[in-house]
Design an enzyme around this catalytic site. Structure first.
Site, mmCIF file in Angstrom:
data_model
loop_
_atom_site.group_PDB
_atom_site.id
_atom_site.type_symbol
_atom_site.label_atom_id
_atom_site.label_comp_id
_atom_site.label_asym_id
_atom_site.label_seq_id
_atom_site.Cartn_x
_atom_site.Cartn_y
_atom_site.Cartn_z
ATOM 1 N N GLY A 132 0.818 -1.212 0.000
ATOM 2 C CA GLY A 132 0.000 0.000 0.000
ATOM 3 C C GLY A 132 0.850 1.259 0.000
ATOM 4 N N TYR A 133 1.237 1.683 -1.184
ATOM 5 C CA TYR A 133 2.073 2.881 -1.303
ATOM 6 C C TYR A 133 1.299 4.028 -1.957
ATOM 7 C CZ TYR A 133 6.611 0.758 -0.111
ATOM 8 O OH TYR A 133 7.664 0.191 0.519
ATOM 9 N N SER A 134 0.983 3.832 -3.253
ATOM 10 C CA SER A 134 0.427 4.936 -4.045
ATOM 11 C C SER A 134 -0.936 5.385 -3.527
ATOM 12 C CB SER A 134 0.259 4.499 -5.501
ATOM 13 O OG SER A 134 1.514 4.315 -6.080
ATOM 14 N N SER A 166 -1.513 -3.803 -5.965
ATOM 15 C CA SER A 166 -1.523 -5.027 -6.789
ATOM 16 C C SER A 166 -2.219 -6.147 -6.052
ATOM 17 C CB SER A 166 -0.102 -5.502 -7.091
ATOM 18 O OG SER A 166 0.577 -4.570 -7.848
ATOM 19 N N GLU A 248 11.714 -3.874 -5.452
ATOM 20 C CA GLU A 248 10.643 -3.926 -6.436
ATOM 21 C C GLU A 248 11.198 -3.608 -7.822
ATOM 22 O OE1 GLU A 248 7.492 -1.132 -5.876
ATOM 23 O OE2 GLU A 248 6.141 -2.205 -7.227
ATOM 24 N N GLU A 368 10.528 8.232 -15.377
ATOM 25 C CA GLU A 368 10.992 9.602 -15.105
ATOM 26 C C GLU A 368 11.609 9.700 -13.710
ATOM 27 O OE1 GLU A 368 8.051 8.798 -16.431
ATOM 28 O OE2 GLU A 368 8.418 9.499 -18.475
#
Lengths: 383, 365, 383, 365
Positions: A132-134, A166, A248, A368
């Site tokens: 659970g990051y974004s 995911s 990752e 980027e």
């Protein structure tokens, strides 16, 4: 015979006896992958057999210490095991974000209790993890994250929303970045673990352009998380996250390496127009050179020589290669590869995979972001 | 002829832009897809195209059409591209009309096309890649021919009234106008990645009259393909242009690291490069359209237009998705539809590599 | 017959009679170009003949008004003249920065006296001009320029240094940006003209990697410049410079368009390996499409439809194409093309030209500057 | 074998780096050029290479050399590349030694090479592009052969003592060791863009003994070329690496618009991309060197190394010049020398296209 030669011989014998023949055939689709968890799905019963046998020896995580469910192998032995697995084209016994992402972070940052609690279950595939990051307003810029964890004595109360989680709909537990201090940006983030079955967790799969839903939106409404589930220091979750992102990135960059028989070469051999052939030939130069780079990177990583930001280069290059690979595959496939549902096209496998690869250079830190990291941390260019 | 639109053409563009955006925006495609529609386009919309005169855009005024040219057709196609509108416009009003024009079959089919009833499909490809090899056999039989073989990548092939079929006779290549109702013809519709439907056709001794031949030798097929390729190029310009607009819009609005991401120089330079490629592609398409309209040798300009738009619009959708980040990957957002349509159009009637190779051969290397 | 048809016929007849046959052959090297000036160099006497005949009719600058030495032709007539010149492959009668750069700026910003003084001499090739923009610390960033012009009553005293002054060693006059106000950046710049024979001007050619010296360093040591030579308003030279840069960009972008027989196609026809052939074929797609774009641009420019920043796009695309063209030519030429001095290689023409093209995307505003301009002025992206 | 340098190899790199940077920096090349030197390298420097043992790096210890491998040779070559040092090291100490090793000619030539006296040149190419076609004829004559034909792009061909010549005999390809003093051999030296000198050679019935044949069939030539190509790749890595370093240094120092240009994101991203390409190329080269040293089949790894370094270093010099702006175009600044050398090395022993094509053929397409 050296110890390593002997280890190789024993390993080979054991694998011959214990890897079911079905597990040495190529996977036909993503469904053939073994992910474990509380509600495991097996397309073939041998998947379970293979997982259990490997887990028994600790070989799902060969280089982890034995007390945490690992195989306790040396780097040399681990390499031999991987080579022998590749030799017989054995399938991966267990796909797991627990192994590829969380495990290394726990080994570095968790308390002994946490390690003993979580690592063996990861090794045996008993618990499936998600990340659970974004968040909706924190994509490339993780420091902008808003999911809050309020101190409530012996536990936190977590509220907020994650996106791009995911397989959240299939996961048992989550490792999650939460804000524990609003006054600083990166400094106020903590890294916590909790059960997805906790009250207040809800999940909504995101339908992607490929027609699949590997990602979810995940909502937290007053979720209680015991403080014992904090990994690393309070407000220092950023360090854990960065460490884990490195892993990752390595994993995703591996996608640049086609394993086994190469569908692109097969397509080229079947006959491509001269310009496409030229493009494939030049692509293969980069792709094969990246294979060498991956060997080099792993060797340097093991020896501790790798630049700490080198995973960003690997992630950048590997994912861009993989996107190009699938553009070329689509060009080779022509109108056959455009079919979306037909049996002939295996339900549009070529097109759906092609579309899926477009996320490679976005997930796990965009290209980027990786270029920014390379420029600043390796080339030392100023902000 | 100056290489920009005349005032009349600009007026047509405004009309087409308003009409298509209102009646067939991306949500129209989405709703057809979500309803699992099996036609692949809306017959109502096709009739509305007729009401505006669009279906007769290339049909001579003497035969009831607008008597306009490929520049004007391209103006409509660009708007179709911008909105991803599912429509038999390209195959019917452009390619088929161009092929039928001046033949005995024109009287038979033009009225239906003008009325927005008849739909035509192009049966050219026989393998996964477009090429010049035609093996579908047309044998002399009775007072006509018997067709045997198969075709693929035939958009609207299952829903069409008329099929234009490239075949091989004893004398060489010929183009046939085959009614879809002909016996022995089966159409196997397949949904493609972009939600359009293309058929695989089987010709199992399909009997046609002698007047089904609308052209012998390469000339008729070449004329049909020139129109189709130029049309597909115009549609690609629309797809690429809309993608650029959508992406620039997003760059101006999305914030990360405390700034609008459109202020980041790396993205600015990539967007500016993309703009340049699309402008160059647009010029190549207009050039091909004008040459088709003046009747000059347009073969190379057409190949160039298709090759260049393939390059530019492919870049547009790739950069579009990457600059949008995760949201561009969701089905909910429209961008993915543009990527899928761009891929199909890039492949249609020969991809960039095919045409670049053809140009190289024409240049003697 | 329409007026234009008649004009075409007359032009054709006149050219047949007046363009010497030698001037219809391709130039063998840069030395065959006619630049005019006080000390003109002619590799062949017909160059002078051809220049004089064209200048006589005002056709060195066909669309300039007749009172300034031009031909007074309408846009339609000008186009026809160019087409007829191209038809017989006539050489350019006069290469001139006065025509391509300064002239348009004078037509827009100069006083009537200045126009009458300078334009006819430009048209007849009597005075050769050079451009004084770049300085050692003001490359892409012209606003940083330091060459000063101090007010001394009826004249300025100019001190400072320019670099990258094209052919300063051969020029008679310079158009030059000078700082007349140190308190503001872009606001304090003025546009002045002066004679390179003035006291205090010294010149040092810069040897380039191509082995040639088309550029100079130019030094000004108390050079007296009459105030009558100020073009436009004081401190508003930036406007003149920007206007003029647009014209420079157009000229440079024209290099993307190979004229006459194409050496790259010739090379491809002689036989290239399959990958090089593929690269040439794809290059030709962009190159030919850019030809169409150039037609479109010129047509739009004439009609006043062109976006004012479109020259930046043309300059960017055309120069990048030209660089690629010469990379491909070098690849096709192989080791033959690497020779630097041999007669066989015409004194290393291929390699020297290849190296020369590397400056295309630097001079007249770098590619990066053009991309900035496109992003900001056309795409309206924020700073 | 792990894919990085051992401690011993790192030590060698430090030695080579210090030595080459001190004795043969770019100013050394520049001074040879400015003096219009006609040898193309410094014989004094060649003897100093010998003093350090470098000329015997691949010669077995039993024959007085260092008995090291291609990894070590590549370490020296990378420093040569970084400094653009003119040297017959690649042709003599790498390619020729590899070809002579184990043949009867080794005893004749190794002592001179070890002493830094003998210089060898490789006469392979016959046309402007490197390819597999050898037409220089070697006919049986007397107790040896008579060679007739011509060669080009032979570095040091006019100054060498020994020429390794690929020729065609009745039985197929063969590699000959021809003393430069042989009658009938003329060398026409040509200065190349990078100030190196390569000769065009004419063999006008050059008579050699039977023992001049150092290999029959493709094997000997293949071995020589594998060593030469891997060496050229290592040199390219050096050229590209130095260019990157120079460019990054410039980006950190040059100010425009009130900021160091290295802070502009567009340039940062391009520099980071370039870094990635060079790292990948470096890995490919090390892989080829290791395979050559372990005696495994290195053919594909060698082709890959040459193809990839061609791509990466060409990008390096292109980006280097562009990011430097005008100063990079001046002869006074060193960057142009790097661009020129990169071009020559990219062409040498087959360019990227040649090797990519060869790899495709080997892969069956």
């Amino acid at each position: 015979m050296s110890d390593l030669d002997q280890f190789r011989q024993e390993t080979r014998t054991w694998l011959e006896e214990n890897c079911p023949p079905t597990m040495r055939t190529p996977m036909r689709s993503e469904k053939d992958a073994t992910w474990g968890g509380r509600n495991p799905e097996y397309a073939h019963p041998d998947q379970k057999l293979w997982l259990d046998r490997m887990a028994e020896r600790g070989w799902t995580v060969p280089d982890w210490p034995t007390q945490y469910g690992g195989g306790g192998l040396t780097p040399g032995e681990t390499k031999i095991l991987r080579e022998e697995l590749a030799r017989i084209r054995a399938r991966n016994p267990l796909n797991s974000f627990g192994i590829s992402m969380l495990g290394p972070a726990l080994l570095k940052y968790a308390t002994e209790e946490q390690k003993l609690e979580h690592l063996p279950k990861i090794a045996r595939g008993e618990i499936r993890w998600c990340q659970g990051y974004s968040e909706p307003n924190a994509g490339s810029d993780l420091a902008g994250l808003q999911t809050s964890a309020e101190d409530a004595g012996d536990h936190f109360i977590v509220n907020g929303q994650k996106v791009w989680t995911s397989y959240a709909d299939k996961a048992d537990w989550i490792f999650c970045l939460v804000r524990t201090d609003k006054s600083s940006k990166q400094g106020g983030i903590s890294f916590v673990l909790f059960d997805m079955a906790s009250e207040g967790v809800s999940i909504k799969p995101i339908l992607l352009i490929s027609g699949n839903s590997p990602f979810c939106e995940t909502f937290f409404d007053n979720v209680k998380v015991p403080k014992a589930n904090l990994v690393g220091e309070l407000n220092k979750g950023w360090d854990v996250a960065k460490y884990l992102l490195g892993h990752e990135r390595e994993m995703i960059s591996g996608m640049g390496l086609g394993a086994g028989s190469d569908p692109l070469l097969d397509a080229a051999r079947k006959g491509a127009d001269p310009l496409l052939r030229a493009q494939i030939a030049l692509f293969q130069v980069r792709s094969q050179a990246f294979k060498a780079m991956s060997e080099r990177f792993i060797d340097e990583l093991k020896a501790g020589h790798a630049h700490p930001a080198q995973p960003s280069m690997m992630k950048y290059y590997g994912t861009e290669l993989n996107k190009t690979r699938h553009e070329l595959l689509m060009a080779a496939g022509g109108s056959d590869a455009l079919e979306w549902e037909s049996e002939r096209s295996h339900g549009g496998a070529a097109a759906r995979t092609w579309l899926r690869t477009k996320a490679n250079s976005i997930e796990g830190g965009t290209s980027e972001i990786q270029l920014n990291i390379i420029a600043k941390r390796i080339l030392d260019l100023p902000s | 002829m100056p290489l920009y639109h005349t005032d009349d053409q600009s007026l047509l563009r405004d009309t087409a832009r308003d009409f298509v955006a209102e009646h067939a925006p991306v949500s129209h495609l989405r709703s057809l897809r979500d309803a699992n529609d099996t036609t692949g386009f809306s017959r109502d919309l096709w009739r509305e195209f007729a009401t505006l005169g669009f279906t007769g855009i290339l049909i001579p005024e003497a035969q009831g059409g607008l008597g306009l040219g490929h520049v004007e057709a391209g103006i409509v196609l660009e708007e179709i591209g911008r909105n991803l509108s599912p429509s038999p416009f390209l195959t019917t009003a452009i390619a088929a009309v161009e092929a039928l024009k001046g033949t005995a079959q024109a009287d038979r089919w033009f009225p239906g096309i003008l009325a927005g009833k008849a739909v035509a499909a192009l049966a050219i490809d026989e393998g996964r890649k477009h090429n010049a090899r035609i093996t579908l056999k047309a044998e002399r039989a009775g007072n006509g021919y018997r067709l045997t073989g198969s075709k693929q990548f035939v958009h609207h092939g299952h829903a069409a009234d008329l099929l234009l079929v490239a075949a091989q006779t004893d004398a060489g290549t010929a183009l046939f106008a085959v009614p879809a109702s002909a016996t022995g013809l089966t159409a196997d519709p397949e949904r493609l990645a972009d939600s359009s439907i293309a058929a695989r056709l089987t010709f199992d001794g399909v009997q046609v009259d002698a007047d089904a031949v609308i052209g012998e030798g390469d000339a008729a097929l070449t004329r049909l393909l020139a129109a189709a390729r130029t049309g597909a190029s115009a549609e690609l310009v629309g797809v690429g242009g809309a993608t650029l607009d959508m992406t620039i819009g997003y760059l101006k609005q999305r914030k990360q690291f405390g700034a609008v991401i459109g202020s980041f120089q790396a993205l600015q330079h990539r967007a500016a490069h993309l703009y340049s490629e699309l402008e160059v592609a647009r010029a190549a398409v207009l050039k091909a359209q004008q040459l088709l309209d003046t009747g000059e040798n347009a073969a190379q300009a057409v190949a160039l237009a298709k090759a260049m738009t393939g390059l530019a619009t492919t870049l547009a959708v790739q950069e579009g998705i990457q600059m949008h980040g995760g949201i561009g990957m969701t089905d909910e957002y429209d961008l993915g539809f543009y990527m899928k349509r761009a891929r199909v159009l890039a492949e249609l009637f020969g991809d960039t590599n095919f045409h670049a190779d053809a140009l190289a051969q024409a240049a003697g290397y």
